[in-house]
Write a protein that holds these residues in place. Structure first.
Motif, mmCIF file in Angstrom:
data_model
loop_
_atom_site.group_PDB
_atom_site.id
_atom_site.type_symbol
_atom_site.label_atom_id
_atom_site.label_comp_id
_atom_site.label_asym_id
_atom_site.label_seq_id
_atom_site.Cartn_x
_atom_site.Cartn_y
_atom_site.Cartn_z
ATOM 1 N N THR A 179 19.842 9.567 22.872
ATOM 2 C CA THR A 179 19.877 10.958 23.331
ATOM 3 C C THR A 179 20.707 11.093 24.602
ATOM 4 N N PHE A 180 20.777 10.029 25.402
ATOM 5 C CA PHE A 180 21.427 10.107 26.701
ATOM 6 C C PHE A 180 22.949 10.058 26.591
ATOM 7 N N SER A 181 23.581 11.019 27.264
ATOM 8 C CA SER A 181 25.049 11.044 27.306
ATOM 9 C C SER A 181 25.584 9.998 28.271
ATOM 10 N N ALA A 182 24.756 9.603 29.243
ATOM 11 C CA ALA A 182 25.145 8.574 30.205
ATOM 12 C C ALA A 182 23.876 7.996 30.817
ATOM 13 N N VAL A 183 23.976 6.739 31.218
ATOM 14 C CA VAL A 183 22.843 6.056 31.839
ATOM 15 C C VAL A 183 23.341 5.326 33.081
ATOM 16 N N SER A 184 22.668 5.531 34.188
ATOM 17 C CA SER A 184 22.952 4.792 35.413
ATOM 18 C C SER A 184 21.789 3.842 35.658
ATOM 19 N N VAL A 185 22.086 2.548 35.773
ATOM 20 C CA VAL A 185 21.031 1.554 35.966
ATOM 21 C C VAL A 185 21.158 0.905 37.336
ATOM 22 N N ILE A 186 20.110 0.179 37.722
ATOM 23 C CA ILE A 186 20.049 -0.400 39.060
ATOM 24 C C ILE A 186 20.844 -1.690 39.160
ATOM 25 N N GLN A 187 20.682 -2.580 38.160
ATOM 26 C CA GLN A 187 21.364 -3.874 38.226
ATOM 27 C C GLN A 187 21.786 -4.323 36.821
ATOM 28 N N ASP A 188 22.536 -5.433 36.785
ATOM 29 C CA ASP A 188 23.139 -5.892 35.534
ATOM 30 C C ASP A 188 22.106 -6.189 34.453
ATOM 31 N N SER A 189 20.955 -6.742 34.829
ATOM 32 C CA SER A 189 19.938 -7.043 33.818
ATOM 33 C C SER A 189 19.451 -5.766 33.143
ATOM 34 N N ASP A 190 19.380 -4.665 33.898
ATOM 35 C CA ASP A 190 18.995 -3.379 33.300
ATOM 36 C C ASP A 190 20.055 -2.915 32.311
ATOM 37 N N ARG A 191 21.329 -3.112 32.643
ATOM 38 C CA ARG A 191 22.409 -2.741 31.729
ATOM 39 C C ARG A 191 22.258 -3.489 30.401
ATOM 40 N N GLU A 192 21.991 -4.782 30.488
ATOM 41 C CA GLU A 192 21.849 -5.598 29.281
ATOM 42 C C GLU A 192 20.673 -5.121 28.424
ATOM 43 N N ALA A 195 21.548 -1.733 26.779
ATOM 44 C CA ALA A 195 22.589 -1.929 25.762
ATOM 45 C C ALA A 195 21.998 -2.533 24.492
ATOM 46 N N PHE A 196 20.972 -3.354 24.647
ATOM 47 C CA PHE A 196 20.325 -3.985 23.493
ATOM 48 C C PHE A 196 19.803 -2.938 22.514
ATOM 49 N N PHE A 197 19.403 -1.776 23.029
ATOM 50 C CA PHE A 197 18.833 -0.740 22.173
ATOM 51 C C PHE A 197 19.882 0.234 21.646
ATOM 52 N N GLY A 198 21.144 -0.104 21.812
ATOM 53 C CA GLY A 198 22.187 0.650 21.123
ATOM 54 C C GLY A 198 23.002 1.602 21.957
ATOM 55 N N ILE A 199 22.771 1.682 23.260
ATOM 56 C CA ILE A 199 23.613 2.547 24.082
ATOM 57 C C ILE A 199 24.957 1.861 24.295
ATOM 58 N N PRO A 200 26.066 2.506 23.949
ATOM 59 C CA PRO A 200 27.385 1.895 24.162
ATOM 60 C C PRO A 200 27.559 1.511 25.634
ATOM 61 N N GLU A 201 28.093 0.336 25.880
ATOM 62 C CA GLU A 201 28.204 -0.161 27.252
ATOM 63 C C GLU A 201 29.084 0.721 28.112
ATOM 64 N N ASN A 202 30.025 1.453 27.496
ATOM 65 C CA ASN A 202 30.877 2.323 28.311
ATOM 66 C C ASN A 202 30.130 3.546 28.837
ATOM 67 N N LEU A 203 28.910 3.787 28.318
ATOM 68 C CA LEU A 203 28.098 4.894 28.814
ATOM 69 C C LEU A 203 27.102 4.449 29.876
ATOM 70 N N ILE A 204 27.079 3.146 30.181
ATOM 71 C CA ILE A 204 26.127 2.606 31.156
ATOM 72 C C ILE A 204 26.877 2.164 32.403
ATOM 73 N N GLN A 205 26.429 2.643 33.546
ATOM 74 C CA GLN A 205 27.005 2.247 34.830
ATOM 75 C C GLN A 205 25.936 1.596 35.692
ATOM 76 N N VAL A 206 26.322 0.531 36.416
ATOM 77 C CA VAL A 206 25.433 -0.098 37.400
ATOM 78 C C VAL A 206 25.754 0.520 38.754
ATOM 79 N N ASN A 207 24.827 1.307 39.277
ATOM 80 C CA ASN A 207 25.090 2.069 40.503
ATOM 81 C C ASN A 207 24.119 1.810 41.636
ATOM 82 N N GLY A 208 23.219 0.827 41.482
ATOM 83 C CA GLY A 208 22.251 0.568 42.537
ATOM 84 C C GLY A 208 21.057 1.500 42.460
#
Length: 447
Positions: A179-192, A195-208
């Motif tokens: 459902t999310f058009s974009a996701v901002s996560v705290i650290q790299d492990s959160d990105r991983e 992403a495991f649940f299908g969010i394209p990595e280009n929609l995920i940013q690590v921003n602290g």
């Protein structure tokens, strides 16, 4: 299938609960209003629709603390936003009302039942939904998607434990997070994990983490101010902040050992989490033969040299008072209380020590540990050894100080970066809507 079962159970619960609203209102008017609000009966001033409406959901106090810096960044530009904030708890709403601008409605989120969520969306009419951290309510996200409301997840986090649990419902969760058009996560492990649940990595940013995006401060100036108040003249200060019941007795032993092994010029400042426990802490100090000043007794640095302890009897100063410290321990961690915000201490460029239980601030503890600025002790004896190492080796100590500043520096700008994501998505949506409108009118004109 899982969502269908969830929806049926939730709807059944809703209709069973409905007759209870007037009864609860008669018994306790406040609880009745809260329940009615959770069931979709909300009342607040609706802004002109010429402004963009952002619905920000902050589940409880922790997420409210993240919402504050984000809202400040959103409102700092030239854009006009009508912001509505929801929480899951009354206490979260109370904190939000105290911390946020008065013109921002703070209301309880709807129960996660389709009919209630649809009623809420119709009333709020949001241009964008912003969820903070890991708020993944099935009915809410499903109805937002059906209503065509773009959704963003900010300050996203997913611990290893949560990830393992979510894997058990991977199908449902994968449907929800898309459902999310974009996701901002705290650290790299959160990105991983996301992403495991299908969010394209280009929609995920690590921003602290927004919670650790502290405003700039005059470290030297604030430190000097508090050390002058405490009458410190070359002594080292050991600060124990937000301590809980069961910790002060351990920490008194730690302090006495540090004084015996590391030098008698060490001063101890202790700040209990709750002031109603001051009498209990005073008994512990007296039982260990430790004379103390209350912080409110100190004026112009008039501390008796033979009093090695300062007991903090005020609220709201600890975050800045950490600046005066040389060795800082964050409480609620030697006992099973989940710890406290270690970044509040690290921002002043000092090593931070804590106990084994940091479950409520796991990400902050990990950031400091990985960065060489945070040190976890299993008990009081290990805490003594960790601090002694820094007392006895200036190179080790200065490296930890530099590391603390570097870790905190990496978190700065998190609110600005996440607000920029929101503004960019809104601009893209507006541009797309304008393009579709232009093409529609062009097709009419050609016809």
């Amino acid at each position: 299938m899982l969502y269908w079962v969830y929806r049926v159970i939730g709807t059944t619960f809703y209709f069973l609960l409905l007759p209870a609203v007037p009864v609860v209102s008669l018994i306790h008017s406040g609880a009745g209003r809260s329940l009615s609000e959770r069931m979709g009966s909300i009342h607040f001033a609706t802004a002109e629709k010429s402004s963009t409406t952002l619905w920000i959901h902050a589940a409880s106090v922790g997420e409210v603390q993240a919402a504050g810096p984000l809202i400040r960044e959103l409102l700092a530009g030239r854009e006009s936003f009508n912001i509505i904030l929801t929480t899951m708890t009354e206490y979260g709403r109370k904190v939000a009302k105290a911390q946020l601008p008065a013109d921002i409605p703070c209301i309880l989120a709807p129960l996660d039942v389709p009919c209630t969520v649809r009623r809420f969306i119709g009333k709020v009419n949001p241009d964008m939904y912003i969820g903070l951290e890991t708020e993944l309510w099935p009915a809410l996200l499903t109805e937002l998607r059906r209503a065509g409301v773009p959704c963003v997840l900010l300050n996203g986090r997913m611990s290893d434990g949560s990830f393992k649990r979510y894997r058990l419902i991977r199908g449902l969760l994968s449907e929800l997070v898309r459902t999310f058009s974009a996701v901002s996560v705290i650290q790299d492990s959160d990105r991983e994990h996301f992403a495991f649940f299908g969010i394209p990595e280009n929609l995920i940013q690590v921003n602290g983490n927004i919670k650790y995006d502290f405003p700039a401060a005059d470290r030297d100036g604030v430190r000097k101010e508090y050390r002058t108040l405490l009458g410190l003249n070359g002594e080292k200060l050991f600060i124990c902040g937000s301590t809980r019941s069961g910790e002060e007795k351990i920490l008194a032993g730690v302090f006495l050992q540090l004084r015996r092994l590391g030098g008698r010029d060490l001063i101890w400042m202790i700040a209990p989490r709750h002031l109603e426990r001051l009498a209990e802490v005073k008994k512990i100090l007296a039982g260990n033969g430790l004379s103390y000043h209350l912080l409110t007794e100190l004026k112009d640095g008039r501390r008796k040299r033979e009093y090695p302890v300062v007991l903090v009897d005020t609220m709201g100063e600890l975050a800045d008072m950490y600046s005066a410290g040389d060795y800082i321990f964050c409480g609620g961690s030697l006992v099973a209380r989940g710890g406290h915000n270690v970044m509040e201490a690290a921002r002043w460029g000092k090593p931070v020590f804590f106990g084994p239980d940091m479950k409520d601030f796991r990400d902050a503890a990990q950031l400091l540990e990985r960065g060489g600025a945070g040190f976890r002790a299993t008990d009081g004896e290990q805490l003594v050894q960790l601090i002694l190492r820094h007392m006895e080796d200036e190179t080790v100590y200065q490296r930890a100080c530099s590391n603390a500043l570097e870790v905190v520096k990496l978190q700065q700008g998190a609110a600005r970066r996440q607000a920029a994501m929101v503004k960019k998505l809104l601009a893209e949506r507006t541009a797309l809507r304008d393009k579709e409108s232009f093409e529609f009118h062009e097709s009419i004109n050609r016809a």
